[in-house]
Structures are given as C-alpha cells and as structure tokens.
Design a protein around this motif. Structure first.
Motif, PDB file in Angstrom:
ATOM      1  N   ALA D 114       0.813  -1.213   0.000  1.00 55.84           N
ATOM      2  CA  ALA D 114       0.000   0.000   0.000  1.00 55.84           C
ATOM      3  C   ALA D 114       0.851   1.271   0.000  1.00 55.84           C
ATOM      4  CB  ALA D 114      -0.962  -0.003   1.196  1.00 55.84           C
ATOM      5  N   GLY D 115       2.182   1.126   0.053  1.00 50.38           N
ATOM      6  CA  GLY D 115       3.046   2.299   0.005  1.00 50.38           C
ATOM      7  C   GLY D 115       3.990   2.167  -1.185  1.00 50.38           C
ATOM      8  N   ILE D 116       3.466   2.444  -2.369  1.00 50.11           N
ATOM      9  CA  ILE D 116       4.187   2.115  -3.600  1.00 50.11           C
ATOM     10  C   ILE D 116       5.529   2.827  -3.694  1.00 50.11           C
ATOM     11  CG2 ILE D 116       4.128   2.403  -6.105  1.00 50.11           C
ATOM     12  CD1 ILE D 116       1.456   1.387  -6.248  1.00 50.11           C
ATOM     13  N   HIS D 117       5.599   4.076  -3.202  1.00 51.55           N
ATOM     14  CA  HIS D 117       6.861   4.801  -3.339  1.00 51.55           C
ATOM     15  C   HIS D 117       7.989   4.163  -2.549  1.00 51.55           C
ATOM     16  CE1 HIS D 117       4.987   8.709  -5.062  1.00 51.55           C
ATOM     17  NE2 HIS D 117       5.057   7.714  -5.918  1.00 51.55           N
ATOM     18  N   ARG D 118       7.654   3.746  -1.306  1.00 44.85           N
ATOM     19  CA  ARG D 118       8.690   3.066  -0.535  1.00 44.85           C
ATOM     20  C   ARG D 118       9.101   1.762  -1.209  1.00 44.85           C
ATOM     21  NH1 ARG D 118       6.329   3.367   5.413  1.00 44.85           N
ATOM     22  NH2 ARG D 118       4.573   3.018   4.055  1.00 44.85           N
ATOM     23  N   LEU D 119       8.122   1.092  -1.815  1.00 42.69           N
ATOM     24  CA  LEU D 119       8.430  -0.158  -2.513  1.00 42.69           C
ATOM     25  C   LEU D 119       9.350   0.121  -3.708  1.00 42.69           C
ATOM     26  CD1 LEU D 119       8.008  -3.177  -2.929  1.00 42.69           C
ATOM     27  CD2 LEU D 119       5.860  -2.681  -4.082  1.00 42.69           C
ATOM     28  N   LEU D 120       9.021   1.146  -4.488  1.00 43.99           N
ATOM     29  CA  LEU D 120       9.844   1.473  -5.652  1.00 43.99           C
ATOM     30  C   LEU D 120      11.263   1.856  -5.233  1.00 43.99           C
ATOM     31  CD1 LEU D 120       7.317   3.397  -7.940  1.00 43.99           C
ATOM     32  CD2 LEU D 120       8.209   1.066  -8.209  1.00 43.99           C
ATOM     33  N   ALA D 121      11.375   2.441  -4.050  1.00 46.91           N
ATOM     34  CA  ALA D 121      12.693   2.850  -3.554  1.00 46.91           C
ATOM     35  C   ALA D 121      13.619   1.669  -3.278  1.00 46.91           C
ATOM     36  CB  ALA D 121      12.539   3.694  -2.284  1.00 46.91           C
ATOM     37  N   THR D 122      13.043   0.468  -3.183  1.00 48.15           N
ATOM     38  CA  THR D 122      13.900  -0.706  -2.939  1.00 48.15           C
ATOM     39  C   THR D 122      14.498  -1.245  -4.236  1.00 48.15           C
ATOM     40  OG1 THR D 122      12.104  -2.289  -3.217  1.00 48.15           O
ATOM     41  CG2 THR D 122      12.448  -1.430  -1.000  1.00 48.15           C
ATOM     42  N   ARG D 123      14.160  -0.644  -5.356  1.00 46.71           N
ATOM     43  CA  ARG D 123      14.596  -1.176  -6.641  1.00 46.71           C
ATOM     44  C   ARG D 123      16.116  -1.414  -6.724  1.00 46.71           C
ATOM     45  NH1 ARG D 123      11.745  -1.396 -11.625  1.00 46.71           N
ATOM     46  NH2 ARG D 123      10.097   0.029 -10.996  1.00 46.71           N
ATOM     47  N   PRO D 124      16.950  -0.486  -6.275  1.00 46.58           N
ATOM     48  CA  PRO D 124      18.405  -0.749  -6.371  1.00 46.58           C
ATOM     49  C   PRO D 124      18.820  -1.995  -5.575  1.00 46.58           C
ATOM     50  CG  PRO D 124      17.984   1.566  -5.880  1.00 46.58           C
ATOM     51  CD  PRO D 124      16.667   0.871  -5.784  1.00 46.58           C
ATOM     52  N   VAL D 125      18.257  -2.148  -4.397  1.00 47.95           N
ATOM     53  CA  VAL D 125      18.578  -3.341  -3.606  1.00 47.95           C
ATOM     54  C   VAL D 125      18.113  -4.596  -4.322  1.00 47.95           C
ATOM     55  CG1 VAL D 125      18.219  -4.526  -1.412  1.00 47.95           C
ATOM     56  CG2 VAL D 125      18.416  -2.026  -1.466  1.00 47.95           C
ATOM     57  N   LEU D 126      16.882  -4.562  -4.838  1.00 44.59           N
ATOM     58  CA  LEU D 126      16.356  -5.729  -5.548  1.00 44.59           C
ATOM     59  C   LEU D 126      17.207  -6.053  -6.770  1.00 44.59           C
ATOM     60  CD1 LEU D 126      12.494  -5.023  -5.415  1.00 44.59           C
ATOM     61  CD2 LEU D 126      13.833  -6.566  -3.972  1.00 44.59           C
ATOM     62  N   ALA D 127      17.650  -4.992  -7.477  1.00 40.96           N
ATOM     63  CA  ALA D 127      18.413  -5.212  -8.713  1.00 40.96           C
ATOM     64  C   ALA D 127      19.752  -5.900  -8.440  1.00 40.96           C
ATOM     65  CB  ALA D 127      18.640  -3.883  -9.428  1.00 40.96           C
ATOM     66  N   ALA D 128      20.217  -5.805  -7.211  1.00 41.90           N
ATOM     67  CA  ALA D 128      21.496  -6.429  -6.865  1.00 41.90           C
ATOM     68  C   ALA D 128      21.310  -7.800  -6.208  1.00 41.90           C
ATOM     69  CB  ALA D 128      22.277  -5.500  -5.920  1.00 41.90           C
ATOM     70  N   SER D 129      20.079  -8.313  -6.210  1.00 38.27           N
ATOM     71  CA  SER D 129      19.797  -9.579  -5.519  1.00 38.27           C
ATOM     72  C   SER D 129      19.788 -10.759  -6.484  1.00 38.27           C
ATOM     73  CB  SER D 129      18.411  -9.518  -4.851  1.00 38.27           C
ATOM     74  OG  SER D 129      18.277  -8.362  -4.063  1.00 38.27           O
ATOM     75  N   ASP D 130      20.180 -11.918  -5.973  1.00 39.87           N
ATOM     76  CA  ASP D 130      20.101 -13.154  -6.758  1.00 39.87           C
ATOM     77  C   ASP D 130      18.856 -13.953  -6.396  1.00 39.87           C
ATOM     78  OD1 ASP D 130      22.523 -12.561  -7.985  1.00 39.87           O
ATOM     79  OD2 ASP D 130      23.607 -13.343  -6.249  1.00 39.87           O
ATOM     80  N   CYS D 131      18.244 -13.596  -5.285  1.00 40.23           N
ATOM     81  CA  CYS D 131      17.008 -14.228  -4.837  1.00 40.23           C
ATOM     82  C   CYS D 131      16.364 -13.279  -3.839  1.00 40.23           C
ATOM     83  CB  CYS D 131      17.306 -15.582  -4.173  1.00 40.23           C
ATOM     84  SG  CYS D 131      15.858 -16.433  -3.519  1.00 40.23           S
ATOM     85  N   VAL D 132      15.031 -13.179  -3.875  1.00 34.77           N
ATOM     86  CA  VAL D 132      14.343 -12.306  -2.929  1.00 34.77           C
ATOM     87  C   VAL D 132      13.382 -13.147  -2.100  1.00 34.77           C
ATOM     88  CG1 VAL D 132      12.920 -10.246  -2.657  1.00 34.77           C
ATOM     89  CG2 VAL D 132      14.491 -10.417  -4.600  1.00 34.77           C
TER      90      VAL D 132
END
Ligand SMILES: Nc1ncnc2c1ncn2[C@@H]1O[C@H](COP(=O)(O)O)[C@@H](O)[C@H]1O
Ligand SMILES: Nc1ncnc2c1ncn2[C@@H]1O[C@H](COP(=O)(O)O)[C@@H](O)[C@H]1O
Ligand SMILES: Nc1ncnc2c1ncn2[C@@H]1O[C@H](COP(=O)(O)O)[C@@H](O)[C@H]1O
Ligand SMILES: Nc1ncnc2c1ncn2[C@@H]1O[C@H](COP(=O)(O)O)[C@@H](O)[C@H]1O
Ligand SMILES: [Mg+2]
Ligand SMILES: [Mg+2]
Ligand SMILES: [Mg+2]
Ligand SMILES: [Mg+2]
Ligand SMILES: [Mg+2]
Ligand SMILES: [Mg+2]
Ligand SMILES: [Mg+2]
Ligand SMILES: [Mg+2]
Lengths: 214, 214, 214, 214, 214, 214, 214, 214
Positions: D114-132
C-alpha cells in the motif's frame, strides 16, 4: 412403520425403473400408506404415472410424487415461507411432504428479510401456525427475523441458491445454526423433505411410538 | 498522507513501549493530524496517557486512543448499529474511528433482527444517515434487515462473537457477503476500525486524492 | 422503491420466459425506472429484446440488460479497474450497473499488481474518481496496491477466475478482506452488480431514504 | 550431510535440556558445521549459551541460535523484505538462516504494497539480488508486487500475523500460491527457516549433491 | 520484459481467436522472444498453427505452444519427476516451460514414493541436477522423499489428480507445504508453468533485473 | 466385553477422582481384564497409583496406565514407527495399547521419509511384522513410503505435530487418506490408542466375536 | 510384487486404449497374478473383454474387471455391509477386490443405523467374520453401530452419496474418523478398492513380506 | 414476551456484575416469568445467589441459573439422551432449559451407539416421550440410531467433545445434518439451551403467538 410418516424413496441417482420397483414393493407391503418419492425428475414422474396411474399425486415444482392413499389432515397447521422463485422447489418439497404426512399447510412465497413490510404482513398467517418452516438461500437471514415474530417451533432449511461465498448453501446453513432467535432448529441444505416431515411430526403430537423400531 | 485519514497503529502484539515510540514518531511528523491507536489494552492506554497526557482522547470500550489534534466534524452522518453488550467493543471502535476521521456519528446499540419493533423504531435515525455501519456476530443477519430500510451505503462488520458453528466470525462474514439487500459491503471480522474509516470516507465526499500516493 | 436504485432480476437459474414476465411486471409498476437484468445469457437477452425492443439497453460482455428509462448521470465519478480478459465480465457488470444507477463511469482494464508502471499510469484517472471499484481474481492483490494511491472509498470484487488454490474465488476474497490498505470494503465473489450499486450510492450522496422500507 | 546446509533443531515443544542434548550430539558428530536451532525462546537460548558459550551466535528477534563454526559467505545475495514490526520475527528467521547457510543477506523491513513509493525505492537493492525472500501476513500481497520488479526467484513466506479472516495465515498463503507474478514459490506459514534455506541453496548454485542421501 | 522469461498467455477461458490475437501482438512487439501459450487445447493449438505455422513449437501432452524464436539452452539442468500417466500433463507443462526459458531439462515419469527402488534408481539423474521439480497428486509425498536425496532447490507441484479427500489437490498441496525435507518450495495446484519458470530462473542465475518493472 | 480388548477410560477432561472411580467400577466388574487409562497426565497417574498401587502399569511418555491383570502376549507382532521426539507420545500410546491388548510390539523411533537409508535399514524389522503402525505429523508422508516395503496391513496415525498449514493434523490426515500405497488405513489425529487397539485385533486373528454385543 | 495382492489400474481419466496397454504389460510380466482394473466404465470393460476375452472376470456394479488367474480363496472371511442402492457400487468394489485378493466374502446390503432390527439380524454373519468392511454415506453412522457388535477389525469406507452438508463425503469421513467404537480404521471417500485390499490383508495373515520393496 | 419462554442471558463474556444488572432489569420488568442465565460459571452463579437469594434455582452441571418464578409443568414429555461424562454439561443445559420452559423432562446419560443393548433398553422411556433431545460429540451417531426407534421429533445437539478430526464439533454437526433417520433437526454445537427451548415449544403445542413480536 412409524405412525403417520410415509415410506420415502430418494430418487436422485436411481433409474426410473429402480424407483418404480421400490415403490411397488413398498406400496404392496402397506397399501393403506402413501409412498413418497422425492427428487423425482420428469422421467421418474412419468414412469410412476405409467406404473401407478390414478394412485399418483404429483407436485412438479417440488419434484415429488405420492403413490397410494391420499393424505388425511390429522395434525395442526404448518406454514412454509420462502422468498421466491429460486427457493420454491425446496419450499414446495417441504410443503408437499408435510401435507402427505397429515399436516394442514399454508405456503407463502414472497417474503424476504430485506422487505420488512411484506414480512410483517405475514403476521396473521404466522399467528395461526403451529410450526413454521422457513426456506432461504444466500444469507439465510429470514429464520432469524421470523423467529422474532412467533412463539412456535421454527424449522429452518438452507438452500444451495446463491453463488460465490454462498459455497453451495454453507453460508445460509451457518447463519441458521447461529440464529439468535429462540426456537429455531435446522436441517440439511436443500432438505425440504426432512423439514416437512419434522414439521408434520411437530404439529401432529405424540402418537408416533406404537410401531417404531422395525 | 491522505486528506482526512489519521495514521493508525494496530497495538495488538506490540509492547506499550513500541506503541508509544511509533506514536511519537508519527505525531512529530504530522502534529496537526491525530494518530489513532486501535486494540489498545489498559497497559497501552496507560503508557500513551503517561507519554502524551492531554493530547490523548481515550475510548476504553472500543479500546482506542487518539493522540493529537481533536477531530473536526467535516463530513456527513454515520450511524453505527449493533445488538448489544457483546458487539459493543467492535461497534465502538467503528464509531470512534469515524469520529476521528471527521464524521458526525450516532451509535445505536440495542437492535437485533429478532426484535423487529425495536429495529423499526430506528427508522428516523436511519433516515437521517448518509452511511450506516452494522455490526453483528453469530448469524450476522442484521445488515440484511437494515438493507431493506435505507438507500445509503451500508458497511457490514462481522464479529467473532458466538461459539460453535460461528467459527470465529466466519458465519456472520458469509451471511453479510451473501446479503440479498442492495448496497451492503463488508470488512474483515472484528474490523471496526476499517468500517469506521470507510464510512468516514463515504460521507466525506471526493476530497482525498490531493496528497495520496506517498 | 429506493431513490436511484433500479429493480434487479438475477437471471441465472431462471428461464427466459420467467425473466421476461418478472421484468414486465416490474416495468409496468414503475415505468420511469429502469429494470436491470444480470447474468443474462444470449437466450435471456434475446427474449428481452423480443419483448421490450428499443426499451432495452444491452451489455453483452457484462451479461446485462436494462429495460426502460435510460440512465441519467446524477452522481459523481466511479472508476472500475481490472487486469484484463478474464475479469472483464465482472468488471463490466459493475460498470454497467453503476451507470444505470446514475454514476459517471470510467473503466480501465489492463492494470495488475505485477506491472507497477501501468498501475502508476492510472494515477490521473484515480485522482479524478470519487469511488474506485477494483476487480481481481487469483491473488486479489490489486485493491491493496490501489489503496495506497487514493483517498476515496474502494469497493473490492473478488472473482472466481483462477484454478487450484484459488478455490473458486476464496483466495482473492480473503486477500481483499485482509487488505492492509485503508478504505477497502468487499462484496461477494463475482458480484459486479453489488459493487456497482454500492459505488453508485457512494458517489450519489445522501438521497436514498425518502421511499425506503417498502 | 548435505553440503552447505546446517543440521537444524526445531525447538518448539522440546525442553531446553532436550535441545541441548540434541545440539551436543549433532555438534560432536560434525564439529565443522554449524547446528541451527529455530523457535528458540529465552529459556532455550539461555540453556544453549550455558552449554556452548562462545560457540553460540544468537539472533533474539528471529528466535534462533547457531552453535559452532561461524557461517562463511560462499554464495550470492539474498534480500529479505517485510512490512515491519509484526512480520520481523519470521523475516529475521529467514535472514539468519540464509546467512548461516552461506548467503550474503540484506534485510529491508518497511515496505508494503500500500506504500508504492517506498516499494519502488527498494529497486536498487532488488536489482542487486540473486534471490528475494518476501515475508507478509494479512493480505500477503507484497510478493505479487515485488514479482513485477525482479527477474530472479522469489520465495514467499506467509505469516500468521492478522486476525479474523486471515485464519492463522491461510489468507496470505492462498494469495501467494495464486500470485500472478512469475517466479514466485511458497513455503509454509511462518516458515522463515525453510525460506532462508531454500534461498541460500538458490544463490549457492549446484554444489549440493556430493554427499546427499545419507 | 524480463531477461530470459517468455511472455505467457493462459489460454483457459479464452477463445482461439483471442489467443491468436494476443500472441500476434506479443510476437510483433518482441520478435526475438518466444511467446508461450499454456492450457492450449486442440482448438487453440490448431488456431496457432494456422496463424503462425513453422513459428510454433507444440507440446500436446503439456497442452503448450511456443510461438517464435526457439529456446536456447542458457542455464543449468532441471530434472522434472512425476509418478506417471495422470500427472504427466502437469509435469510436461513444467518441463516444456523450463526448456523455453533456457534450461536443459530431463523428465523422469515413473517414480513414486511407494516404489523405493525405482526412486533410488534416479539418484544419478538427481545428482546431475541444479534444480528438481517434483509433480505429485493424491498424497503428494514424493517431494519429501526426493528432498532426502538432493542438496539443490526443489520446486514441488501438487496436482488435482485423485478423488475424495484429495479435495481437488488440497491434500498434496498441504503435504508439500509441510514437507519435513529442506529446500522444498511449492507452487499452486496444477501450476506446471509456474514451477518450470521458477526452476529455469533458479538454474539461470542472477541476470533477470536489467529490464524489470515495465 | 469383547475378547482381548481392555476397557478404556479417556481421561482428558475428567478429574483424577472421576477416573479412579470409573476404573474401580470397571476393575471390580472384570478383575481378570486390564483397565486402560489414556491421556493420563501426572495427576491422574498419581491418583491411580495411590488407588491401585502395584496393580498399575505406567507408561509416562504415552500418558497411559493399565490397571489390573498384566497383558499376556497372545497375538502376532506389531511394529510401531515414528520419526522422533515430537511424535513419540502418540507412538508410545499406540505401542502400549497394542501390548496391553496382547500383541508383541517393537517400537522404532528415528525413521523419516527424508532419510531413506535409515528407512531402508528398518526392512528386517518390517519383514518380521504382522502389522505396522506408522505415526507421523507435518507432511504425513511416512506411511506411503513404508507401504512400498511391506505386504501386511498398515495403520496410519496422523499427529497434530507441526504448525501453519499443518492445521492441527489435517495435513497429515489428508496425506494418509490419499496414500498411493496399498493396505493403508487411517485413524483420527493423535489417536494412538485407536491404532494400537486396531493393530492388536489385526494380529490376534478371528477370536473376538464370542462375547461381543453386550 | 507383494504376495497375494494383485496389480491395480485406476481407470478413471485413462482411455480404454491406455488401460488395455497397461493391463497387457502387467499381465505379461506376471501371468500367474490377476490384474485388477477399478472405475472401469462400459467402454473400458468392453475394451478389456475385446482384448483379453475369457481371461476377464467382470463386476459391472462395482465397475471392476480382473484380468488373468482367477482368485483362490486363501484367507479368512470378510463381510461387506452397506445400506443399499446408492452405496452398492463402492461396497461391491470392496467385495470384489477382497475376493480377488483371496478372501472369502459375504456382502450384506440392506442395513442402516436407523433400522436397528435389521442391523441386529446381521449378528450371525458378523460373528462368523474375521474382518468387517462397512460402507456408508451421508451420516456415516453405520460403522459406530457395527463396532458395538464385533471384536474384529472394522474397515470403514465413507462414500460421496448425499448432498448439501455431506460435502462430497466429508461428513461420513469425519464421522468414521471420530467413531467411538474400538477397532475402526478408515480409508478415503469412495475407496472401496483400498478397503477390500486392506481387509484381504487383515484376514490373510502375515505372509506378504517376502517379495516387498521392489 | 413470548408465552412460555423465559428471557435468557448468555453469561459467557459478561462480568458477574453485568449479568446481575441485566437479570435485575428483566426480572423487574416481568416478575412472573423466570429469567434464565446460561454459561454461568461459579462467579456468575455466586453473584446471582448473592443478588437474588431464594429466587435462584441453580444447576451447576449445566452451568445455569433460573431467577424468579419456578417453572410450572405445562407441556408434554421431553427425554434428553447423551453418552456420559463429557456430554453431560450440554445435556443438562438442555434438560434444565426445557424444564424452566414448562416441559416434563427425563434425562438418560449412559447410552451410546456402540452399546446397542443399553440403547435398546431406553425404548420404554423413548416410547413415553413427545420429543427427544439427543446430545453427542465425536461421531455424533446417536441421533441416527435413536431416529430408528421413535416417531416423535428429535432435536440433535452436537458437542465440541472430542479431538483431532472432531474439529471442535464440526464432525458431529455434519453427521447430524446428514442423518438418514426421519424427524431429526439440529442446533448449533454445544447449544443445549436452544435444543431445550425448541423441545419445550414442541411439546407445549400452539400457544406461543399471542404476545409475539415485541
Ligand atoms: N429429499 C430427501 N432429502 C433427504 N433425505 C431423503 C430425501 N428423500 C428421502 N430421504 C431419505 O432417504 C431414505 C431413502 O433412501 P433410499 O433408500 O436411497 O431411497 C429415507 O430414509 C429418507 O429418510
Ligand atoms: N498455466 C498457468 N498457470 C498459472 N499462471 C499462468 C499459467 N499460464 C500463464 N500464467 C500467468 O497468467 C498471466 C497471463 O494471464 P492472461 O493475461 O490472462 O493470459 C501471466 O502473468 C502468467 O504469469
Ligand atoms: N486416546 C483415545 N482416543 C480415542 N478414543 C479413546 C481414547 N481413549 C479411550 N477412547 C475411547 O473412549 C471411550 C471411553 O470414553 P469415556 O467413557 O469418556 O472414558 C472408549 O469407548 C474408548 O474407545
Ligand atoms: N447457551 C446459549 N446458546 C445460544 N444462545 C443463547 C444461549 N444462552 C442465551 N442465548 C441467546 O442469547 C441471547 C441473549 O444474548 P445476550 O443479550 O448477549 O445475553 C438470547 O436471545 C438467547 O436466545
Ligand atoms: Mg434470505
Ligand atoms: Mg444478528
Ligand atoms: Mg491481482
Ligand atoms: Mg502485505
Ligand atoms: Mg505421490
Ligand atoms: Mg513425515
Ligand atoms: Mg449411515
Ligand atoms: Mg456418539
């Protein structure tokens, strides 16, 4: 054989031939008692007509046939209530069964909990009843409302009418089991037959034990 | 922050210290908006009083506390209905939440579907409502009956009140989802907060989008 | 009759003849109000066309027909969202119902929670809405995401789209009831009609009580 | 013994003495491998500290203890996401397990659907992940949204956080099993351990078969 | 578009024309990527053949079609196990999907938990796998047994094969979620597609983030 | 009294005094037969010891007491299998019951479906059994694997060991009912007593009818 | 191959050609053992007759065919009880299976818990039985009553006969699992085959281990 | 107030003070009618004794108190049956309620479906009954057996006695709803009060409507 109750054949899943054969055997064993056939579709009703002719009393809406001795009113008054078109087959199964079991039956078919004025208009009928059968699907709320209007036993019948979270009648079944109104007891989903027979016993009074336990 | 809605802390499963810390952070970020705490037991309410003193508005029956700016009535009228003692905590949670969110709220707490006359007596109150919240456990039949009496949105709240086949609120939840009355929508079991907030939005009108999407 | 709401016939399980007969009775009683028919398959829609001709407005995707007076926009704006092909019948049922009930309706049909950019692109439409109806099957996650983007009431409709552990819509129903986003209320699985009517009431404002309680 | 995976003791329902005894036996059999204890409450953690002293690595939030050889980072990057306070114990169980199994782990704990902006802000971390690993209770919608943001495997963990129609974690479990986002697989409710171990295997690559099948 | 994953059309509930139209649009947008169609019955497969000719790769047992660029093996080895005839459609859907997503796939289709010797005979194949997909209906016990034989990730797929207390796949779903073996994660009932795609991601390694979040 | 079966008192929900009184009555009626007490906690076991002294045989792990004549081995061999610590109380209840009912009993407590070598190592014990009782919680997969190793009747006992989607033993119950292995029958969750008694009857042979039907 | 048990093909969901092919392979591998085909509809039975001619023994009521060596009575006596018409297919599947597995079988098909005298009249048959299989749908009460009349193992088979709250056999399944009568074990809904095979093993005695574990 | 039925207070979840206050209000409004308190634990019963002294009639086993005018036998005979110790509280709640509502009540507490001779021994008592209340947990089979012995209405009460697959009374509830015996209706799990009141109405006859609908 229990006094007052007919023998019953549940025709669903049986061939017309099987139903006729069982009906013949039961009718010959007790010619003075009606044999009731429930869930009788067109083919079963046709086969029974062919086999028993004028001995049959048919109720197409309730998908029932009574074979043999016509019912004699010997008990009190049962009122069967439902909201309309979709619940009519089950309500009519209950009404016809109660009649064949000797009750005097009134059927009212256009009341729902969301139309309070029409519900209140049934008060005179309810006041003259010795037992009320209430048939409802979907939210199954009608018995709770009727329960606030009468002081006699109420037999509630949930139906499988509805979709989604009605879960095939589970929703109105739970509603009725949890009814806050006193005097409500419940039968299986779509079991108009069971409700009609129980109602007939209720308004008949204590005469059923003489031959029980066959 | 969405216009008109307070920030909310669900206190169940949190220590009083955790609740106070979160409330302090939220209050400092937006001192002009109330912070709402739900499922606040005695210990949590005491800790909030100790921490925020006169900034707190308490509602012990609904187990709620509002920290900060007192609510200003800015929307229409919400009526919250329930049957009595057992459903009062949830109904009061809904009423208090709606008030903090700017609605004018009337709470009526002695109506049930099995007492039609008392239900009909609420008609003047219902006729003056812009939204009705109906809280009920066990059979959950009340929203269906109320649905026949109003033309405004109805938010139904099932409660976990009951036993046996109430299955922790599953029975009234299903009843409400299957309500035959038009205009009924449903929230989670015991979710008075959600119902109050939705009702406040409904009676507030279209002003919530300016700051959305943080 | 409640102001603004049409009479409705749920055609599933009824013959075309039964539907036409009920529609005729309702139309003659209130010629100035539309009669809405839901779950109208080809046969039912054909029978209604034959019977009422130009009085019919048809919506084949939503399987609906309105008989009688065309809808007049008298309320606010409702946006109806869904993910696509499979949820379209339910979403269109909601949109058509809301229109017949007087709402101005925008329908957006290609947003899903797994495509965040397309979802964010709906922001201008959402910002202009007074109520959002969100239709979703399978995981039912869309209302939670939309809930973070608007400050108006959200009516969530789970659908029976999916298989396996979707359990006929149970999965999205539970998801929506547990939504962490504020302002979300829920209707029965596949109940586009109920969502559309509730949304229309929400954006219409408090005018429904004058004739209620028939 | 499988390469890379520690032996594990599920401490719930065992006495501290039982846990210590089993840990001792496992540690003595394979001193070079850590023994992992999950669901370790204060008493169990105390008993392990008393018994093994500096051999213990404790994680109180995740209620875990590792006995023996400290983990060596030998695999890729796992990101563990959850919404906050209530889901933290399960998320931390997953993160600690993955670390003990050799993964490099980043834990992010304030994202929700429900807080899309905070979710979008995790994109750099997600992009560096091999598994979430995504941990969520109530509506369990977070994995579906994250699924739209990454192209690596996602392990979803439903939690028992919530009330009413969350039914002890059934709601988020069904949501996650029905996720429309590709690449999502699911473990048991509250099974942070299982998710962490699976994630560690995923980012470790194909080296586990040499000693399997003991 | 996520690196390595094809676009997918779930054909169930869509007309052949709808499927062809969606496939054409997707193929034209990304001619270098295959478009995958799942749950493609004879009619859908025929329509795709008519529309795309030699661009189609068909898998009738798995009811799948790939339109466009043939898959290139770019990842590790996936083994897909099931017990036989009844589970083959789902297992083949998983195997074909994983292949289209770039994995090297071995399919073994005659192992069951009640035939331990045949299961043990798969050990060489399992030892050469980077990920194992296990498909099972009824008791769903196979993943637990396989879990004792490998150290790589296991993706378990419950199927709706069975009757009575299998409850449409609920039984093996619960079995798999409760597997005592480490490294097992689970997808929806009959979701061979989801398992195949997750397995392909697992054996492909961390390359999927570059274009995510469209 | 049925030949070979003891009278049984289910002590859960009874006071120690009630249990002693019932045991005394049963023991005095049939002094030559043991009276079995199940679910006997410390207090109940203490009260029985105080009341009957040396007449008691105690089994604390299985929470059982036998009062009176010690069991005589009169039947075949029963093997009781389980995976370990958590399932031991139920497995021991089964083993003790079978012994009191006249069976020769071997109990093996460290086999699980994920450790195939340990399972295969039980083959000699299984080969010497006339009936095997398999006790398992969580995934309940063990009976299916054992079913592939023996040609004698298998009585499967699901336990409430586990969490989350184990749903109090529902998961292993469904697993066992759906077992693909022949010869498996199932008893209620945690019903070690019922399994032990059934196993004893199975290995005893046809001698139970002489006094039945009291 | 296990001594005494035939190989079995579950024909539901297989084409007649598939069934014949599997049967041929099994028959050729072990010509001295019968191959059993269950859930064999008219087409499957016809195809087997065409393929194997006089090698087939057919049981149309139980929808079964045995291919190959006729059964030799080598074990004790199994009695199979049910209430009548609707449960006959499942009861006959159990009886035929037990016969093919070497048991001597008596089938009684007109007993129900509501007709105590007819039930008591079965006492001589029950007294001569080494194992009783009880088949019942709807309330599933029959095994509990039979359990009070015998001292031998009882295998209970719930059927999907019934409607509404029978929930496809869930109701009798739960009834049987909760039976208060000792010695009752349960198989899956409609699993006459499993019950017959377990009963045959029970009355055969300990001879099945020699070739197990293939 | 309905003729013959007392006002009732459900004491569970209420403080002794709340119960006394409600009882006082109800008693003062209708001093000639008894006020019934159900689920009254020691503290509630003590508070009622302190407040009303000799006006109280207590029933500790059934956890009930009647305040005010002692019941007058005005109706027919109700027999309340159960199997023993565990079901006694619910059976006694039913018996006490029926007495307070004016019925003549006989309570028999040592019959079970697995002890047919003891059941048959109740025949004289049953033959003298106008309504039978049957209370049973676990398998809930008793009403079906009793249903074969009487021709009067049977009110079945499932109890939460049992464990495992009894699922808190769900098992006997489903058994009773599916009873094959005619004349059985069902109330909520553990609802002795509802069964007793319904039974009293059944044996009282048609006198309840004069004051209904308050
Ligand atoms: N519509 C019905 N619903 C439920 N039970 C029924 C119905 N009709 C007949 N029965 C019951 O079914 C039994 C007859 O079943 P059968 O011998 O299969 O015809 C009788 O004992 C009746 O009590
Ligand atoms: N067999 C399948 N099972 C589950 N999901 C699928 C399957 N095939 C396709 N999908 C998903 O369904 C979505 C496409 O749905 P649709 O737009 O209706 O074609 C994609 O996001 C896929 O992830
Ligand atoms: N652990 C147990 N689980 C299930 N049933 C039991 C158990 N112990 C005793 N019983 C049964 O419970 C009945 C005795 O119950 P009660 O009269 O309440 O002591 C006997 O008929 C036994 O068959
Ligand atoms: N043991 C009981 N079980 C079910 N309903 C009850 C019971 N005792 C009282 N009631 C009902 O509960 C209502 C009173 O609830 P309350 O106002 O909360 O005291 C009355 O309408 C009774 O019909
Ligand atoms: Mg209704
Ligand atoms: Mg209510
Ligand atoms: Mg969605
Ligand atoms: Mg979430
Ligand atoms: Mg399997
Ligand atoms: Mg296991
Ligand atoms: Mg039965
Ligand atoms: Mg019983």
């Amino acid at each position: 054989l229990r006094t007052g109750d007919p023998e019953v054949i549940y025709a669903a899943g049986k061939t017309p031939e099987q139903v006729v054969a069982i009906a013949r055997r039961l009718h010959e064993a007790h010619p003075a008692h009606p044999v009731l056939v429930s869930r009788a579709d067109d083919a079963v009703r046709g086969a029974l007509r062919d086999a028993f002719g004028g001995l049959c009393t048919e109720e197409p809406v309730g998908r029932m046939v009574a074979v043999g001795a016509p019912p004699v009113v010997s008990g009190g008054k049962v009122t069967v209530l439902c909201a309309g078109t979709s619940d009519l087959p089950v309500a009519t199964e209950a009404a016809f069964t109660a009649r064949v079991c000797g009750a005097e039956v009134v059927q009212v078919s256009d009341v729902g909990v969301a139309g309070i004025h029409r519900l209140l208009a049934t008060r005179p009928v309810l006041a003259a009843s010795d037992c009320v059968v209430v048939v409802a699907g979907m939210d199954g709320a009608l018995p709770s409302a009727v329960g606030g209007m009468v002081g006699v036993p109420i037999v509630a019948v949930p139906t499988s009418v509805g979709y989604g979270a009605a879960f095939g009648g589970l929703a109105p079944l739970l509603t009725m089991l949890n009814s806050c109104a006193p005097g409500v007891t419940v039968v299986n989903i779509d079991n108009g037959f069971g409700a009609g027979l129980a109602a007939a016993r209720i308004v008949r009074g204590p005469r059923g034990n003489t031959e029980a336990g066959r």
